[in-house]
Design a protein around this motif. Structure first.
Motif, PDB file in Angstrom:
ATOM      1  N   MET A 142       0.910  -1.193   0.040  1.00  0.00           N
ATOM      2  CA  MET A 142       0.022  -0.097  -0.039  1.00  0.00           C
ATOM      3  C   MET A 142       0.936   1.056  -0.010  1.00  0.00           C
ATOM      4  O   MET A 142       1.843   1.386   0.651  1.00  0.00           O
ATOM      5  N   ASN A 143       0.495   2.158  -0.691  1.00  0.00           N
ATOM      6  CA  ASN A 143       1.127   3.484  -0.858  1.00  0.00           C
ATOM      7  C   ASN A 143       1.600   4.219   0.243  1.00  0.00           C
ATOM      8  O   ASN A 143       2.265   5.129   0.489  1.00  0.00           O
ATOM      9  N   THR A 144       0.188   4.357   1.103  1.00  0.00           N
ATOM     10  CA  THR A 144      -0.014   5.353   2.210  1.00  0.00           C
ATOM     11  C   THR A 144      -0.233   5.148   3.508  1.00  0.00           C
ATOM     12  O   THR A 144      -1.191   3.746   3.504  1.00  0.00           O
ATOM     13  N   LEU A 145      -0.017   5.517   4.521  1.00  0.00           N
ATOM     14  CA  LEU A 145      -0.620   5.101   5.829  1.00  0.00           C
ATOM     15  C   LEU A 145      -1.839   5.179   5.852  1.00  0.00           C
ATOM     16  O   LEU A 145      -2.775   4.194   6.366  1.00  0.00           O
ATOM     17  N   ASP A 146      -2.518   6.171   5.295  1.00  0.00           N
ATOM     18  CA  ASP A 146      -4.220   6.315   5.364  1.00  0.00           C
ATOM     19  C   ASP A 146      -4.512   5.269   4.605  1.00  0.00           C
ATOM     20  O   ASP A 146      -5.667   4.521   5.119  1.00  0.00           O
ATOM     21  N   GLU A 147      -4.235   4.768   3.368  1.00  0.00           N
ATOM     22  CA  GLU A 147      -4.737   3.543   2.719  1.00  0.00           C
ATOM     23  C   GLU A 147      -4.742   2.373   3.699  1.00  0.00           C
ATOM     24  O   GLU A 147      -5.616   1.851   3.579  1.00  0.00           O
ATOM     25  N   TYR A 148      -3.649   1.934   4.405  1.00  0.00           N
ATOM     26  CA  TYR A 148      -3.672   0.804   5.040  1.00  0.00           C
ATOM     27  C   TYR A 148      -4.410   0.968   6.529  1.00  0.00           C
ATOM     28  O   TYR A 148      -5.175   0.103   6.767  1.00  0.00           O
ATOM     29  N   LEU A 149      -4.785   2.089   7.071  1.00  0.00           N
ATOM     30  CA  LEU A 149      -5.557   2.254   8.188  1.00  0.00           C
ATOM     31  C   LEU A 149      -7.110   2.211   7.802  1.00  0.00           C
ATOM     32  O   LEU A 149      -7.839   1.612   8.498  1.00  0.00           O
ATOM     33  N   THR A 150      -7.462   2.722   6.515  1.00  0.00           N
ATOM     34  CA  THR A 150      -8.608   2.510   5.957  1.00  0.00           C
ATOM     35  C   THR A 150      -9.218   0.909   5.768  1.00  0.00           C
ATOM     36  O   THR A 150      -9.969   0.459   5.992  1.00  0.00           O
ATOM     37  N   GLU A 151      -7.962   0.230   5.139  1.00  0.00           N
ATOM     38  CA  GLU A 151      -8.252  -1.100   4.886  1.00  0.00           C
ATOM     39  C   GLU A 151      -8.377  -1.953   6.028  1.00  0.00           C
ATOM     40  O   GLU A 151      -9.053  -2.969   6.221  1.00  0.00           O
ATOM     41  N   GLY A 152      -7.528  -1.717   7.279  1.00  0.00           N
ATOM     42  CA  GLY A 152      -7.491  -2.205   8.374  1.00  0.00           C
ATOM     43  C   GLY A 152      -8.380  -1.746   9.644  1.00  0.00           C
ATOM     44  O   GLY A 152      -8.626  -2.459  10.355  1.00  0.00           O
ATOM     45  N   GLU A 153      -9.398  -0.753   9.134  1.00  0.00           N
ATOM     46  CA  GLU A 153     -10.284  -0.385   9.930  1.00  0.00           C
ATOM     47  C   GLU A 153      -9.828   0.093  11.177  1.00  0.00           C
ATOM     48  O   GLU A 153     -10.513  -0.216  12.329  1.00  0.00           O
ATOM     49  N   VAL A 154      -8.673   0.939  11.360  1.00  0.00           N
ATOM     50  CA  VAL A 154      -8.163   1.185  12.691  1.00  0.00           C
ATOM     51  C   VAL A 154      -7.631   2.490  12.504  1.00  0.00           C
ATOM     52  O   VAL A 154      -7.488   3.200  11.367  1.00  0.00           O
ATOM     53  N   SER A 155      -7.653   3.227  13.632  1.00  0.00           N
ATOM     54  CA  SER A 155      -7.049   4.659  13.480  1.00  0.00           C
ATOM     55  C   SER A 155      -5.567   4.440  13.723  1.00  0.00           C
ATOM     56  O   SER A 155      -5.277   3.442  14.171  1.00  0.00           O
ATOM     57  N   GLU A 156      -4.905   5.641  13.435  1.00  0.00           N
ATOM     58  CA  GLU A 156      -3.496   5.969  13.464  1.00  0.00           C
ATOM     59  C   GLU A 156      -3.058   5.434  14.856  1.00  0.00           C
ATOM     60  O   GLU A 156      -1.901   4.848  15.055  1.00  0.00           O
ATOM     61  N   SER A 157      -3.670   6.078  15.990  1.00  0.00           N
ATOM     62  CA  SER A 157      -3.368   5.591  17.326  1.00  0.00           C
ATOM     63  C   SER A 157      -3.519   4.219  17.680  1.00  0.00           C
ATOM     64  O   SER A 157      -2.446   3.690  18.215  1.00  0.00           O
ATOM     65  N   GLU A 158      -4.432   3.681  17.256  1.00  0.00           N
ATOM     66  CA  GLU A 158      -4.641   2.215  17.467  1.00  0.00           C
ATOM     67  C   GLU A 158      -3.556   1.281  16.747  1.00  0.00           C
ATOM     68  O   GLU A 158      -2.792   0.648  17.308  1.00  0.00           O
ATOM     69  N   PHE A 159      -3.369   1.844  15.697  1.00  0.00           N
ATOM     70  CA  PHE A 159      -2.157   1.009  14.602  1.00  0.00           C
ATOM     71  C   PHE A 159      -0.910   1.195  15.244  1.00  0.00           C
ATOM     72  O   PHE A 159      -0.115   0.384  15.400  1.00  0.00           O
ATOM     73  N   ARG A 160      -0.405   2.493  15.830  1.00  0.00           N
ATOM     74  CA  ARG A 160       0.806   2.511  16.647  1.00  0.00           C
ATOM     75  C   ARG A 160       1.069   2.014  17.646  1.00  0.00           C
ATOM     76  O   ARG A 160       1.862   1.225  18.252  1.00  0.00           O
ATOM     77  N   THR A 161      -0.088   1.747  18.488  1.00  0.00           N
ATOM     78  CA  THR A 161      -0.084   0.981  19.581  1.00  0.00           C
ATOM     79  C   THR A 161       0.069  -0.625  19.199  1.00  0.00           C
ATOM     80  O   THR A 161       0.921  -1.232  20.116  1.00  0.00           O
ATOM     81  N   GLN A 162      -0.736  -0.929  18.349  1.00  0.00           N
ATOM     82  CA  GLN A 162      -0.644  -2.213  17.903  1.00  0.00           C
ATOM     83  C   GLN A 162       1.068  -2.640  17.584  1.00  0.00           C
ATOM     84  O   GLN A 162       1.639  -3.736  17.874  1.00  0.00           O
ATOM     85  N   VAL A 163       1.632  -1.869  16.864  1.00  0.00           N
ATOM     86  CA  VAL A 163       2.952  -1.831  16.367  1.00  0.00           C
ATOM     87  C   VAL A 163       3.850  -1.995  17.510  1.00  0.00           C
ATOM     88  O   VAL A 163       4.705  -2.652  17.715  1.00  0.00           O
ATOM     89  N   LYS A 164       3.462  -0.922  18.427  1.00  0.00           N
ATOM     90  CA  LYS A 164       4.768  -0.998  19.661  1.00  0.00           C
ATOM     91  C   LYS A 164       4.126  -2.299  20.455  1.00  0.00           C
ATOM     92  O   LYS A 164       5.419  -3.040  20.808  1.00  0.00           O
ATOM     93  N   ASN A 165       3.094  -2.652  20.828  1.00  0.00           N
ATOM     94  CA  ASN A 165       2.872  -4.007  21.533  1.00  0.00           C
ATOM     95  C   ASN A 165       3.577  -5.202  20.829  1.00  0.00           C
ATOM     96  O   ASN A 165       4.110  -6.095  21.458  1.00  0.00           O
ATOM     97  N   GLN A 166       3.400  -5.235  19.370  1.00  0.00           N
ATOM     98  CA  GLN A 166       4.183  -6.475  18.812  1.00  0.00           C
ATOM     99  C   GLN A 166       5.598  -6.616  18.899  1.00  0.00           C
ATOM    100  O   GLN A 166       6.151  -7.619  19.165  1.00  0.00           O
ATOM    101  N   LEU A 167       6.042  -5.464  18.643  1.00  0.00           N
ATOM    102  CA  LEU A 167       7.804  -5.147  18.776  1.00  0.00           C
ATOM    103  C   LEU A 167       7.994  -5.563  20.414  1.00  0.00           C
ATOM    104  O   LEU A 167       9.079  -6.277  20.739  1.00  0.00           O
TER     105      LEU A 167
END
Length: 385
Positions: free
Chosen positions: A129-154
């Motif tokens: 995917m080209n942009t973060l917004d595109e990914y967030l829309t596809e994943g049905e998550v907000s940027e805050s949720e996504f960043r929390t998911q990434v941090k927790n996964q790490l």
């Protein structure tokens, strides 16, 4: 003394009634709002709440990996599937959060910001995917949720990767035993190499066949780029390499390339250009170039696989793949055992709404007795039992 009229001093009792009532109402309202704010929490893993939102996103993630109801499932079967999926999602999240709790308890909960940013870039690259917004829309998550998911996964990986790294090399006998349990997974199925042109109607098909006949088939790639409506193959001149049977969606094309019986009348012969009419996808012009028989691997042998980058078939050794599979299996077993130990350790601090042992369960019962079960369930957004 003479008769004297004694005056009786009146006492204003209103403050003594109103103030306690106000205090009761404020306390009552505060407790109600507290319980109401927890209506979305299905489970608490020590410091980490598992919310309905998290459960929904976990189920959506399962669906992305193909775990979903069959298309012909009944309403009852679909309901049963999602009930099972919900339970699995809660289990997955619980296993995830006990590891994060261990990280928090041992002061390993911090992740540098540059690592988070790099992982976000990696995720976007893998998702194509080209942009973060595109990914967030596809994943049905907000940027805050996504960043929390990434941090927790790490954090999860920081806690579990050392366990996987401890897995060494298998002994020869151990590897051979493991290979015998997974060798069916390593079988390379029969594949075909073929050229195809997809057109919308009979008129275009006849025109394409006429041009191919003029060029004696040597112009197949040129004609495919000119006429084919299949975007995936058109840029390659209609060429399809090492395609297994299950990757061909059109039944008519599949049966022609992989005949269901030896004497199937529409079986394609190598090098012959043949039109095929499909029910759903229009008209196909297909030329079979090569059949690649199924390959049963040997532990110390090789298989021939097509390399899309080099655009040629290459010999691939089986043993390194089996070693990697063995190490992954052993690593996952080590992580599972670690998670089980943590779950047992934190068991007394895991609270579940279904079990009725949430910290505020007493308050829920109190309000339920006041409002009635049915109304209280409506307020909390849950179904009547």
């Amino acid at each position: 003394m003479a008769n004297q009229k004694q005056e009786t001093k009146r006492v204003n009792v209103a403050p003594y009634i109103i103030i306690p009532l106000l205090l009761i109402l404020v306390t009552f309202g505060g407790l109600f709002l507290y319980v109401y704010s927890k209506r979305d929490v299905a489970r608490i893993v020590v410091d980490f709440p598992i919310t309905e939102r998290m459960i929904y996103l976990e189920i959506k993630n399962m669906e992305r990996f193909g775990i979903k109801p069959q298309t012909n499932s009944t309403a009852t079967e679909i309901q049963e599937f999602y009930s099972t999926a919900r339970a699995k999602a809660i289990t997955n999240l619980t296993d995830f959060f006990v590891v994060l709790q261990k990280a928090r308890d041992t002061n390993q909960y911090d992740i540098p910001g540059d690592q988070i940013e790099q992982r976000i870039k990696d995720v976007l690259a893998m998702s194509q995917m080209n942009t973060l917004d595109e990914y967030l829309t596809e994943g049905e998550v907000s940027e805050s949720e996504f960043r929390t998911q990434v941090k927790n996964q790490l954090i999860y990986e920081k806690m579990t990767d050392p366990l996987r790294a401890e897995v060494g090399q298998p002994m020869a006998a151990e590897l051979e035993e493991y290979f015998n349990t997974v060798k069916d997974q390593l079988v390379v199925p029969e594949t075909v190499d073929f050229d195809m042109i997809v057109v919308p109607d009979e008129k275009t098909r006849n025109k394409v066949l006429e041009e191919l006949a003029k060029g004696k088939g040597n112009n197949f790639a040129e004609v495919a780029k000119k006429y084919s409506t299949d975007l995936a193959s058109r840029e390659n001149g209609g060429r399809m390499i090492s395609v297994p049977k299950d990757s061909i969606p059109e039944v008519e094309v599949k049966n022609a390339l992989f005949p269901p019986t030896p004497n199937f009348p529409l079986k394609l012969e190598q090098g012959i250009i043949q039109p095929i009419v499909t029910q759903k996808s229009g008209e196909y012009i297909v030329r079979l170039n090569k059949r690649n028989p199924a390959q049963k691997p040997a532990l110390y042998g090789t298989v021939s696989l097509y390399n899309a980058e080099s655009k040629k078939y290459e010999k691939v050794e089986i043993k390194p793949q089996v070693v990697s599979m063995w190490q992954n299996t052993k690593g996952e077993s080590a992580v599972s055992a670690y998670v089980k130990r943590l779950s047992d350790y934190y068991e007394s601090r895991i609270y579940d709404r279904v079990k009725g042992n949430m910290p505020w369960a007493g308050l829920e019962r109190f309000f339920s007795s006041i409002f009635g079960n049915s109304l209280w369930n409506q307020i909390m957004g849950v179904e009547d039992k």
